[in-house]
Design a protein around this motif. Structure first.
Motif, PDB file in Angstrom:
ATOM      1  N   ARG A 318      70.968   9.934  42.176  1.00 39.60           N
ATOM      2  CA  ARG A 318      70.195  10.623  41.534  1.00 39.60           C
ATOM      3  C   ARG A 318      69.225  11.814  42.122  1.00 39.60           C
ATOM      4  NH1 ARG A 318      67.698   5.662  38.462  1.00 39.60           N
ATOM      5  NH2 ARG A 318      68.637   3.832  38.849  1.00 39.60           N
ATOM      6  N   PRO A 319      69.735  12.779  41.457  1.00 40.72           N
ATOM      7  CA  PRO A 319      69.096  14.177  42.415  1.00 40.72           C
ATOM      8  C   PRO A 319      67.711  13.856  42.385  1.00 40.72           C
ATOM      9  CG  PRO A 319      70.145  14.431  39.969  1.00 40.72           C
ATOM     10  CD  PRO A 319      69.894  12.889  40.357  1.00 40.72           C
ATOM     11  N   ASP A 320      67.520  14.511  42.864  1.00 40.79           N
ATOM     12  CA  ASP A 320      66.110  15.010  43.794  1.00 40.79           C
ATOM     13  C   ASP A 320      64.776  15.985  42.630  1.00 40.79           C
ATOM     14  OD1 ASP A 320      63.354  14.645  44.046  1.00 40.79           O
ATOM     15  OD2 ASP A 320      64.004  16.134  46.229  1.00 40.79           O
ATOM     16  N   LEU A 321      63.953  15.807  41.642  1.00 39.45           N
ATOM     17  CA  LEU A 321      63.941  16.377  41.028  1.00 39.45           C
ATOM     18  C   LEU A 321      62.425  16.861  40.969  1.00 39.45           C
ATOM     19  CD1 LEU A 321      65.351  14.806  37.891  1.00 39.45           C
ATOM     20  CD2 LEU A 321      65.888  17.085  38.077  1.00 39.45           C
ATOM     21  N   SER A 322      61.814  15.952  42.029  1.00 38.88           N
ATOM     22  CA  SER A 322      60.923  15.909  42.614  1.00 38.88           C
ATOM     23  C   SER A 322      59.895  17.369  43.466  1.00 38.88           C
ATOM     24  CB  SER A 322      59.953  14.860  43.752  1.00 38.88           C
ATOM     25  OG  SER A 322      59.836  15.128  44.730  1.00 38.88           O
ATOM     26  N   ARG A 323      60.786  18.381  43.557  1.00 41.46           N
ATOM     27  CA  ARG A 323      60.340  19.670  44.466  1.00 41.46           C
ATOM     28  C   ARG A 323      59.727  20.185  43.317  1.00 41.46           C
ATOM     29  NH1 ARG A 323      61.645  22.966  49.080  1.00 41.46           N
ATOM     30  NH2 ARG A 323      63.669  21.264  49.348  1.00 41.46           N
ATOM     31  N   GLU A 324      59.856  20.233  42.567  1.00 42.47           N
ATOM     32  CA  GLU A 324      59.420  21.513  41.262  1.00 42.47           C
ATOM     33  C   GLU A 324      57.924  21.261  40.796  1.00 42.47           C
ATOM     34  OE1 GLU A 324      61.774  20.836  41.656  1.00 42.47           O
ATOM     35  OE2 GLU A 324      63.874  22.660  41.186  1.00 42.47           O
ATOM     36  N   GLU A 325      58.627  19.533  40.505  1.00 46.64           N
ATOM     37  CA  GLU A 325      57.149  19.100  39.778  1.00 46.64           C
ATOM     38  C   GLU A 325      56.069  19.590  41.171  1.00 46.64           C
ATOM     39  OE1 GLU A 325      58.160  15.537  38.899  1.00 46.64           O
ATOM     40  OE2 GLU A 325      59.523  15.815  37.203  1.00 46.64           O
ATOM     41  N   TRP A 326      55.950  18.964  42.650  1.00 45.14           N
ATOM     42  CA  TRP A 326      55.480  18.934  43.131  1.00 45.14           C
ATOM     43  C   TRP A 326      54.708  20.926  43.334  1.00 45.14           C
ATOM     44  CZ3 TRP A 326      52.317  16.145  45.913  1.00 45.14           C
ATOM     45  CH2 TRP A 326      51.437  16.171  47.602  1.00 45.14           C
ATOM     46  N   GLU A 327      55.256  21.235  43.408  1.00 46.81           N
ATOM     47  CA  GLU A 327      55.203  23.180  43.624  1.00 46.81           C
ATOM     48  C   GLU A 327      54.075  22.860  42.130  1.00 46.81           C
ATOM     49  OE1 GLU A 327      58.749  24.684  44.076  1.00 46.81           O
ATOM     50  OE2 GLU A 327      58.500  24.533  45.694  1.00 46.81           O
ATOM     51  N   ALA A 328      54.067  22.770  41.209  1.00 46.72           N
ATOM     52  CA  ALA A 328      53.663  22.849  39.729  1.00 46.72           C
ATOM     53  C   ALA A 328      52.291  22.336  40.485  1.00 46.72           C
ATOM     54  CB  ALA A 328      54.247  22.223  38.659  1.00 46.72           C
ATOM     55  N   PHE A 329      51.968  21.281  40.320  1.00 44.99           N
ATOM     56  CA  PHE A 329      50.219  20.149  40.707  1.00 44.99           C
ATOM     57  C   PHE A 329      50.097  20.917  41.957  1.00 44.99           C
ATOM     58  CE2 PHE A 329      53.212  16.569  38.803  1.00 44.99           C
ATOM     59  CZ  PHE A 329      52.236  15.932  37.596  1.00 44.99           C
ATOM     60  N   MET A 330      50.989  21.632  42.513  1.00 40.84           N
ATOM     61  CA  MET A 330      49.991  21.880  44.144  1.00 40.84           C
ATOM     62  C   MET A 330      49.901  23.384  44.056  1.00 40.84           C
ATOM     63  SD  MET A 330      48.961  19.552  45.641  1.00 40.84           S
ATOM     64  CE  MET A 330      48.591  20.191  47.012  1.00 40.84           C
ATOM     65  N   ILE A 364      40.840  11.036  50.198  1.00 42.72           N
ATOM     66  CA  ILE A 364      41.457  11.650  49.207  1.00 42.72           C
ATOM     67  C   ILE A 364      41.366  13.294  48.782  1.00 42.72           C
ATOM     68  CG2 ILE A 364      41.616  11.596  46.303  1.00 42.72           C
ATOM     69  CD1 ILE A 364      42.145   9.335  47.497  1.00 42.72           C
ATOM     70  N   GLY A 365      42.744  13.634  48.819  1.00 42.20           N
ATOM     71  CA  GLY A 365      42.455  15.262  48.194  1.00 42.20           C
ATOM     72  C   GLY A 365      42.477  15.757  47.587  1.00 42.20           C
ATOM     73  N   ARG A 366      43.548  16.499  46.211  1.00 42.20           N
ATOM     74  CA  ARG A 366      43.199  17.164  45.028  1.00 42.20           C
ATOM     75  C   ARG A 366      43.177  15.832  43.873  1.00 42.20           C
ATOM     76  NH1 ARG A 366      47.009  22.245  43.201  1.00 42.20           N
ATOM     77  NH2 ARG A 366      44.863  23.050  42.137  1.00 42.20           N
ATOM     78  N   PHE A 414      46.809  12.643  38.606  1.00 43.35           N
ATOM     79  CA  PHE A 414      47.590  12.859  39.722  1.00 43.35           C
ATOM     80  C   PHE A 414      46.530  13.461  40.706  1.00 43.35           C
ATOM     81  CE2 PHE A 414      48.765  16.931  43.222  1.00 43.35           C
ATOM     82  CZ  PHE A 414      50.053  16.111  43.214  1.00 43.35           C
ATOM     83  N   LEU A 415      47.248  12.521  42.369  1.00 41.48           N
ATOM     84  CA  LEU A 415      45.962  12.847  42.864  1.00 41.48           C
ATOM     85  C   LEU A 415      46.838  12.929  44.573  1.00 41.48           C
ATOM     86  CD1 LEU A 415      45.392   9.582  44.665  1.00 41.48           C
ATOM     87  CD2 LEU A 415      44.626   9.300  42.751  1.00 41.48           C
ATOM     88  N   THR A 416      45.936  13.388  45.150  1.00 45.06           N
ATOM     89  CA  THR A 416      47.189  13.387  46.922  1.00 45.06           C
ATOM     90  C   THR A 416      45.532  12.558  47.834  1.00 45.06           C
ATOM     91  OG1 THR A 416      46.220  15.736  47.157  1.00 45.06           O
ATOM     92  CG2 THR A 416      47.749  15.789  46.140  1.00 45.06           C
ATOM     93  N   LEU A 417      46.661  12.548  49.149  1.00 45.65           N
ATOM     94  CA  LEU A 417      45.510  11.837  50.549  1.00 45.65           C
ATOM     95  C   LEU A 417      45.147  13.596  50.944  1.00 45.65           C
ATOM     96  CD1 LEU A 417      47.843   8.456  50.935  1.00 45.65           C
ATOM     97  CD2 LEU A 417      45.873   9.119  49.633  1.00 45.65           C
ATOM     98  N   ASP A 418      44.679  12.517  51.776  1.00 46.86           N
ATOM     99  CA  ASP A 418      43.975  13.824  53.015  1.00 46.86           C
ATOM    100  C   ASP A 418      44.803  14.438  53.828  1.00 46.86           C
ATOM    101  OD1 ASP A 418      41.926  15.802  53.596  1.00 46.86           O
ATOM    102  OD2 ASP A 418      42.400  14.525  55.495  1.00 46.86           O
ATOM    103  N   LYS A 419      45.510  14.975  53.705  1.00 41.84           N
ATOM    104  CA  LYS A 419      46.834  15.709  54.652  1.00 41.84           C
ATOM    105  C   LYS A 419      46.404  15.532  56.461  1.00 41.84           C
ATOM    106  CE  LYS A 419      50.221  19.482  55.578  1.00 41.84           C
ATOM    107  NZ  LYS A 419      50.481  20.728  55.241  1.00 41.84           N
TER     108      LYS A 419
END
Length: 617
Positions: A318-330, A364-366, A414-419
């Motif tokens: 299962r190739p990782d497809l998350s990198r580009e999605e994460w960069e788009a969200f961030m 909570i972050g973004r 979409f939400l992130t935690l505080d880094k």
């Protein structure tokens, strides 16, 4: 009476994709390989990013039609054939092996021996093997299996069988298959039908031609045709995101840095060596080639062995497809297209100065609201018996370079935690020890390779935390957004090597309308804060506590800790990792581990107690 059996286009990937057996209106069918799909009517589905990662030329959706008939293979739509072929009559109990020539379009199979022509029912059991083959049980052999070889040869009849029910027993012991041939009388009940019995594998699936049969020496396992181990689809999905400048800018800077290095000429000289091939594989698999590039160059320059040269590994299932999605969200300014619409949001707690709201804002972050998302889901194949068995491709003939897929539209939060808060929590020794135990169980699990494609090279505390948080949030949102839990899905972004620390909870429907708006509405300021607070309060107590909270390993492969059906598990369609790697204690805390949101739970309880004390007479 004529009847028409239909399947929606979105169901041709999941749950009724290639190789799946399913019941409908008392009949049973299996989906054929994509090589049998009508070539002219199929629809192209665009997803270049997913196609590149899977190494295919593209995707096609099954032809949509209002007349998808399973028993008429030359009509438009994805073809399905009747399986199992062995049927029985509920009136006379005769068994019949149904063939394609017996099919009458629009008509169910009828008993040829009864004057009233009752509908035949499919046999309940089939045989499978770990090589992905599926077939009918040799019921004649089963009925005669208590006889020796000489007595079996004396019978000679192959299809004069009856499926009998005894009133003197119960369960599978009451069911038996008997030979109705004159002078035979052989029979055997189904008490021990499940498991392995030394039967030979058919070497193919029901839709494959006789010339596609292969010799298969895998042990045959008998299972119910609706059993969970009969079909494990291998489904890949990707969001349709616009291209961002970040990856391209990063690649350009890296390319300039490499070309300007003193050893660039040396690298060009060894371009055809085995070590250069290893480096290419690392780039293809995205496994950190930057760290060993200089070591490879220096080794060739000095003639010494490289100290960091890795072994070339097989690409992940299962190739990782998350990198580009994460960069788009961030991205500082969220990109937007017709099928990808994001907008910034907040918890709406900027003016709050009291707990638990201050603690919630701190954790909570973004927050982004996705008013519209497009997801492409592709089926590359399936396995039987276990998820890590041999994968059978969607095109069993292995001639086609495309995969079946569907596109779905929806909305999400979409939400992130505080880094910084997350980093401090992850550094706690109690958290590290807790996740170390789960990591050890994962190393022993048969699903290790599949799960590591989601978690990264090593299971990190943030993955378990974010995964459990997504489950708890989906359960809470199902009460408030109008969607069922089966309608909501998760995407976890928790790879430490990519600096990920967020989740996406979204819904996706198979039609172009895409959304009811209820999920995004719950993500609006103030509403989301209330939802998160109620989520943590609900997660702090489970109806199975204290057993659930103190469990040292439960679920598949003991890969869960404090997580059960009463508190954290979701429908299989909602979870990326099959309801594994969950621990509620990492979210709300426990006796031996601090929870990320534990201060919020404590503050909420204290505030509630103070309110009750003030209200008391």
């Amino acid at each position: 009476m004529s009847r028409t059996l239909r399947v929606r286009q979105s169901q041709t990937v999941l749950p009724f994709g290639v190789g799946a057996v399913f019941d409908i209106q008392g009949e049973s069918f299996v989906a054929t390989g994509i090589g049998d799909w009508p070539q002219r009517a199929k629809q192209r589905v665009e997803s270049p990013r997913l196609a590149t990662r899977l190494g295919v030329t593209g995707f096609y959706a099954a032809p949509p039609t209002a007349n998808d008939r399973y028993d008429a293979p030359d009509t438009p739509g994805a073809p399905y054939i009747r399986f199992p072929a062995w049927l029985f009559c509920g009136a006379c109990r005769r068994m019949k092996r149904w063939r394609i020539a017996d099919e009458k379009p629009g008509q169910p199979p009828r008993c040829p021996s009864c004057s009233t022509g009752p509908t035949l029912a499919p046999m309940r059991f089939v045989q499978i093997c770990s090589a992905g083959h599926l077939g009918d049980i040799d019921w004649w052999f089963w009925a005669h299996s208590r006889r020796d070889a000489t007595e079996r040869r004396e019978c000679g009849e192959c299809e004069k069988l009856r499926f009998l029910v005894s009133e003197r027993a119960s369960g599978l012991e009451a069911l038996s298959v008997a030979c109705a041939a004159k002078g035979c009388g052989a029979s055997r009940d189904l008490l021990d039908i499940l498991g392995t019995h030394g039967m030979r594998c058919s070497g193919r699936n029901p839709w494959q031609r006789a010339n596609e049969t292969v010799e298969c020496l895998k042990p045959v396992q008998i299972a119910q045709r609706t059993a969970g181990n009969l079909y494990y689809p291998v489904v890949h999905s990707a969001l349709d995101i616009p291209e961002t400048e970040t990856p391209a800018h990063h690649d350009e800077k890296t390319a300039i840095r490499v070309r300007e290095h003193d050893l660039w000429v040396s690298l060009c000289k060894v371009a055809a060596t085995p070590r250069a091939e290893v480096f290419r594989e690392m780039i293809k698999d995205d496994t950190g080639a930057d760290d060993v590039l200089l070591d490879l160059l220096l080794a060739e320059e000095t003639g010494q062995p490289a100290t960091q040269t890795p072994q070339a590994a097989a690409p992940p299932a299962r190739p990782d497809l998350s990198r580009e999605e994460w960069e788009a969200f961030m991205a500082p300014v969220p990109p937007a297209t017709r099928d990808f619409a994001l907008r910034e949001s907040t918890l709406g707690l900027a003016q709050e100065t009291e707990e638990p709201w201050v603690g919630l804002r701190r954790g909570i972050g973004r927050i982004l609201l996705a008013d519209r998302l497009r997801e492409v889901r592709a089926l590359s194949g399936f396995t039987r018996v276990s998820p890590d068995a041999t994968v059978v491709p969607a095109d069993t003939a292995r001639r086609l370079k495309w995969l079946p897929a569907v596109e779905v539209f929806g909305e999400g939060i979409f939400l992130t935690l505080d880094k910084d808060t997350l980093g401090n929590w992850e550094a706690d020794d109690r958290v590290i020890r807790r996740v170390a135990g789960m990591r050890a169980d994962l190393d022993r699990a048969f699903q290790k390779d599949r799960l590591q494609a989601l978690t990264g090279a090593e299971l990190a505390p943030r993955f378990v935390l974010l995964h459990t948080l997504a489950h708890l949030l989906i359960r809470q949102l199902s009460f408030e957004s109008g969607y069922t839990t089966a309608s909501l899905r998760e995407r976890i972004y928790a790879r430490p090597e990519q600096d990920q620390y967020g989740i996406l909870v979204y819904t996706a429907a198979g039609d172009a309308e895409g959304t009811l708006g209820g999920l995004v509405r719950q993500g609006e300021p103030a509403r989301l804060a209330e939802t998160l607070l109620r989520m943590t309060e609900a997660a702090a107590w489970c109806s199975a506590d204290p057993l659930c909270a103190e469990h040292a390993g439960q679920g598949f492969g003991n890969l869960n800790r404090a997580a059960c059906h009463a508190c954290a598990l979701l429908p299989e369609t909602s979870c990326e990792s099959g309801n594994t790697l969950l621990d509620r204690a990492l979210v709300v805390g426990g006796e031996q581990v601090p929870g990320y949101f534990e201060p919020i739970v404590t503050a909420a309880r204290a505030a509630a107690a103070a309110t009750l004390e003030q209200a008391a007479p």
